[in-house]
Design a protein around this motif. Sequence first.
Motif, PDB file in Angstrom:
ATOM      1  N   LEU A  24       0.882  -1.146   0.047  1.00 14.69           N
ATOM      2  CA  LEU A  24      -0.132   0.010  -0.045  1.00 14.69           C
ATOM      3  C   LEU A  24       0.915   1.286   0.001  1.00 14.69           C
ATOM      4  CD1 LEU A  24      -2.730  -1.213   2.768  1.00 14.69           C
ATOM      5  CD2 LEU A  24      -2.919  -1.235   0.259  1.00 14.69           C
ATOM      6  N   GLY A  25       0.309   2.323  -0.766  1.00 14.72           N
ATOM      7  CA  GLY A  25       1.240   3.607  -0.688  1.00 14.72           C
ATOM      8  C   GLY A  25       0.762   4.379  -1.798  1.00 14.72           C
ATOM      9  N   GLY A  26       1.397   5.523  -2.039  1.00 13.68           N
ATOM     10  CA  GLY A  26       0.939   6.141  -3.013  1.00 13.68           C
ATOM     11  C   GLY A  26       1.692   5.783  -4.482  1.00 13.68           C
ATOM     12  N   VAL A  27       2.629   5.036  -4.687  1.00 16.84           N
ATOM     13  CA  VAL A  27       3.366   4.648  -5.825  1.00 16.84           C
ATOM     14  C   VAL A  27       3.423   3.183  -6.172  1.00 16.84           C
ATOM     15  CG1 VAL A  27       5.339   4.894  -7.103  1.00 16.84           C
ATOM     16  CG2 VAL A  27       4.647   6.851  -5.793  1.00 16.84           C
ATOM     17  N   SER A  28       2.890   2.632  -7.260  1.00 18.24           N
ATOM     18  CA  SER A  28       3.257   1.375  -7.515  1.00 18.24           C
ATOM     19  C   SER A  28       4.383   0.901  -7.271  1.00 18.24           C
ATOM     20  CB  SER A  28       2.586   0.872  -8.704  1.00 18.24           C
ATOM     21  OG  SER A  28       3.057  -0.183  -9.401  1.00 18.24           O
ATOM     22  N   CYS A  29       4.774  -0.356  -6.390  1.00 16.91           N
ATOM     23  CA  CYS A  29       6.014  -0.751  -6.398  1.00 16.91           C
ATOM     24  C   CYS A  29       6.449  -1.272  -7.578  1.00 16.91           C
ATOM     25  CB  CYS A  29       5.940  -2.072  -5.497  1.00 16.91           C
ATOM     26  SG  CYS A  29       7.481  -2.756  -5.040  1.00 16.91           S
TER      27      CYS A  29
ATOM     28  N   SER B  60      18.139  -7.896 -13.727  1.00  9.87           N
ATOM     29  CA  SER B  60      17.018  -8.206 -12.700  1.00  9.87           C
ATOM     30  C   SER B  60      17.136  -7.220 -11.519  1.00  9.87           C
ATOM     31  CB  SER B  60      17.097  -9.717 -12.139  1.00  9.87           C
ATOM     32  OG  SER B  60      16.964 -10.609 -13.475  1.00  9.87           O
ATOM     33  N   VAL B  61      15.960  -6.922 -10.921  1.00 10.41           N
ATOM     34  CA  VAL B  61      15.823  -5.973  -9.780  1.00 10.41           C
ATOM     35  C   VAL B  61      14.857  -6.478  -9.047  1.00 10.41           C
ATOM     36  CG1 VAL B  61      15.389  -3.599  -9.287  1.00 10.41           C
ATOM     37  CG2 VAL B  61      15.953  -4.098 -11.576  1.00 10.41           C
ATOM     38  N   ILE B  62      15.098  -6.482  -7.604  1.00 11.11           N
ATOM     39  CA  ILE B  62      14.686  -7.297  -6.352  1.00 11.11           C
ATOM     40  C   ILE B  62      13.920  -6.328  -5.390  1.00 11.11           C
ATOM     41  CG2 ILE B  62      14.595  -8.880  -4.607  1.00 11.11           C
ATOM     42  CD1 ILE B  62      17.175 -10.133  -6.133  1.00 11.11           C
ATOM     43  N   ALA B  63      12.782  -6.324  -5.178  1.00  8.44           N
ATOM     44  CA  ALA B  63      12.335  -5.432  -4.231  1.00  8.44           C
ATOM     45  C   ALA B  63      12.671  -5.860  -2.844  1.00  8.44           C
ATOM     46  CB  ALA B  63      10.748  -5.230  -4.214  1.00  8.44           C
ATOM     47  N   VAL B  64      13.010  -5.089  -1.931  1.00 11.10           N
ATOM     48  CA  VAL B  64      13.584  -5.553  -0.712  1.00 11.10           C
ATOM     49  C   VAL B  64      13.090  -4.140   0.411  1.00 11.10           C
ATOM     50  CG1 VAL B  64      15.616  -6.413  -1.406  1.00 11.10           C
ATOM     51  CG2 VAL B  64      15.836  -4.105  -0.817  1.00 11.10           C
ATOM     52  N   GLU B  65      13.155  -4.701   1.687  1.00 16.15           N
ATOM     53  CA  GLU B  65      12.808  -4.080   2.789  1.00 16.15           C
ATOM     54  C   GLU B  65      13.705  -4.535   4.112  1.00 16.15           C
ATOM     55  OE1 GLU B  65       8.776  -4.200   4.071  1.00 16.15           O
ATOM     56  OE2 GLU B  65       8.764  -6.247   4.735  1.00 16.15           O
ATOM     57  N   HIS B  66      13.939  -3.447   4.853  1.00 13.91           N
ATOM     58  CA  HIS B  66      14.526  -3.910   6.106  1.00 13.91           C
ATOM     59  C   HIS B  66      13.542  -4.722   7.061  1.00 13.91           C
ATOM     60  CE1 HIS B  66      16.345  -3.392  10.090  1.00 13.91           C
ATOM     61  NE2 HIS B  66      17.392  -3.179   9.385  1.00 13.91           N
ATOM     62  N   VAL B  67      14.179  -5.740   7.463  1.00 11.74           N
ATOM     63  CA  VAL B  67      13.468  -6.687   8.354  1.00 11.74           C
ATOM     64  C   VAL B  67      13.950  -6.843   9.802  1.00 11.74           C
ATOM     65  CG1 VAL B  67      12.893  -8.175   6.314  1.00 11.74           C
ATOM     66  CG2 VAL B  67      14.802  -8.960   7.713  1.00 11.74           C
TER      67      VAL B  67
ATOM     68  N   SER C 145       8.940   2.240  -1.650  1.00 11.50           N
ATOM     69  CA  SER C 145       8.360   3.411  -0.835  1.00 11.50           C
ATOM     70  C   SER C 145       7.093   3.199  -0.152  1.00 11.50           C
ATOM     71  CB  SER C 145       8.108   4.612  -1.697  1.00 11.50           C
ATOM     72  OG  SER C 145       7.360   4.594  -2.766  1.00 11.50           O
ATOM     73  N   GLY C 146       6.438   2.031  -0.514  1.00 13.32           N
ATOM     74  CA  GLY C 146       5.188   1.721   0.160  1.00 13.32           C
ATOM     75  C   GLY C 146       5.315   0.928   1.318  1.00 13.32           C
ATOM     76  N   ARG C 147       4.271   0.556   1.955  1.00 14.78           N
ATOM     77  CA  ARG C 147       4.145  -0.346   3.101  1.00 14.78           C
ATOM     78  C   ARG C 147       3.495  -1.619   2.640  1.00 14.78           C
ATOM     79  NH1 ARG C 147      -0.163   1.865   7.054  1.00 14.78           N
ATOM     80  NH2 ARG C 147      -1.132   2.505   4.818  1.00 14.78           N
ATOM     81  N   ARG C 148       4.305  -2.711   3.432  1.00 14.19           N
ATOM     82  CA  ARG C 148       4.198  -4.152   2.794  1.00 14.19           C
ATOM     83  C   ARG C 148       3.451  -4.716   4.002  1.00 14.19           C
ATOM     84  NH1 ARG C 148       7.441  -9.084   4.791  1.00 14.19           N
ATOM     85  NH2 ARG C 148       6.499 -10.726   3.447  1.00 14.19           N
ATOM     86  N   PHE C 149       2.329  -5.570   3.500  1.00 14.60           N
ATOM     87  CA  PHE C 149       1.808  -6.402   4.644  1.00 14.60           C
ATOM     88  C   PHE C 149       1.928  -8.089   4.092  1.00 14.60           C
ATOM     89  CE2 PHE C 149       0.081  -2.053   4.758  1.00 14.60           C
ATOM     90  CZ  PHE C 149       0.017  -1.821   6.363  1.00 14.60           C
ATOM     91  N   ASP C 150       2.323  -8.935   5.045  1.00 13.17           N
ATOM     92  CA  ASP C 150       2.278 -10.237   4.731  1.00 13.17           C
ATOM     93  C   ASP C 150       0.790 -10.767   5.049  1.00 13.17           C
ATOM     94  OD1 ASP C 150       2.448 -13.088   4.380  1.00 13.17           O
ATOM     95  OD2 ASP C 150       3.744 -13.108   6.012  1.00 13.17           O
ATOM     96  N   THR C 151      -0.071 -10.861   3.913  1.00 16.22           N
ATOM     97  CA  THR C 151      -1.450 -11.244   4.257  1.00 16.22           C
ATOM     98  C   THR C 151      -1.721 -12.689   4.176  1.00 16.22           C
ATOM     99  OG1 THR C 151      -2.088 -11.316   1.712  1.00 16.22           O
ATOM    100  CG2 THR C 151      -2.325  -9.256   2.820  1.00 16.22           C
ATOM    101  N   GLY C 152      -0.538 -13.656   3.870  1.00 20.01           N
ATOM    102  CA  GLY C 152      -0.616 -15.302   4.125  1.00 20.01           C
ATOM    103  C   GLY C 152      -0.745 -15.546   5.288  1.00 20.01           C
ATOM    104  N   ARG C 153      -0.717 -14.551   6.463  1.00 19.80           N
ATOM    105  CA  ARG C 153      -0.875 -15.018   7.956  1.00 19.80           C
ATOM    106  C   ARG C 153      -2.106 -14.340   8.576  1.00 19.80           C
ATOM    107  NH1 ARG C 153       3.898 -17.643   9.323  1.00 19.80           N
ATOM    108  NH2 ARG C 153       5.583 -17.367   7.824  1.00 19.80           N
ATOM    109  N   PRO C 154      -2.777 -14.867   9.301  1.00 18.85           N
ATOM    110  CA  PRO C 154      -3.822 -14.308   9.917  1.00 18.85           C
ATOM    111  C   PRO C 154      -3.559 -12.824  10.472  1.00 18.85           C
ATOM    112  CG  PRO C 154      -4.087 -16.299  10.474  1.00 18.85           C
ATOM    113  CD  PRO C 154      -2.679 -16.340   9.921  1.00 18.85           C
TER     114      PRO C 154
END
Length: 290
Positions: A136-141, A155-162, A249-258
């Motif tokens: 979610l966010g203002g710009v398409s990932c 190739s380009v991979i999307a990443v985030e700090h975990v 730049s967006g926010r990521r949510f793992d919807t595969g878990r409740p």
Amino acid sequence: MQSVTTAVILAAGLGTRMLPATKSVPKEMLPIVDRPLVQYCVEEAIEAGITRIVFVIAKGKEAIQEHFQAGARVELALRETGNVQMAEDLARIGAAASFEYVHQEKQLGIAHAVNCARAQLEGAPFALMFPDDLLLGGVSCVAELTEAYRQTGGSVIAVEHVADADVPQYGIVDPENEANPARLRRVVEKPKLEDAPSRLGIVGRYILSETIFQHIDRIPTGANGELQITDALASQIAAGENVSCFRFSGRRFDTGRPLGYLTASVAAAMERPGLSNALRDRLVPLLAEG
């Protein structure tokens, strides 16, 4: 450099982490507010200029195909009852791109799933998307990754700090520097924390260059006969090809878990002007009771 106009969306998984809800309903069709999860994925792709979408599905996922099919039963019923505007809104979902479907008979890894769509994808770069990851966010990932691809090629991979505790659950990248995008030295699949080269975890969005199938052909099968896309990316790096990571730049949510699914539903609702205030008024007392 070829443009990225095709996306492959992987939707053949069993959704075991969301049972029993996914016993008869594809996990990709679970609603986030008032639209199925997979529709968010498609809309993100279309916003990035994608005009052709290839779904990798399995038996029992026919609802996905029906959702994006013009002239579906609900659409026709709405027209018959005079609700033309709503019918047009539904028809618009499937009119913004062309849709194709291939079947993965057995789940044997991400690279295997991509390989199932080889005839539709080979010879050009394409986006790879996992509906489980709601961004979610203002710009398409995917739009951001496509722009990064234009800068770097390869190739380009999307990443985030975990978080440290989550590192063993992710593919972790090893960038050469702090640039964004940054070229990668290697990718490590689910390392122990002490072996991780960074805290940048791979998210379910990629641009895969046109050589990816050559490298899928080269990689060995892993546990349970699976082929992993991280191994194919590692093969590209070893061959001297450019593989980069991009911090989106967006926010990521793992919807595969409740918990992730519930959080994503609330976050998506809070982005809706007609829902956010009313939802906040109802959530505040619930949270106070908790």
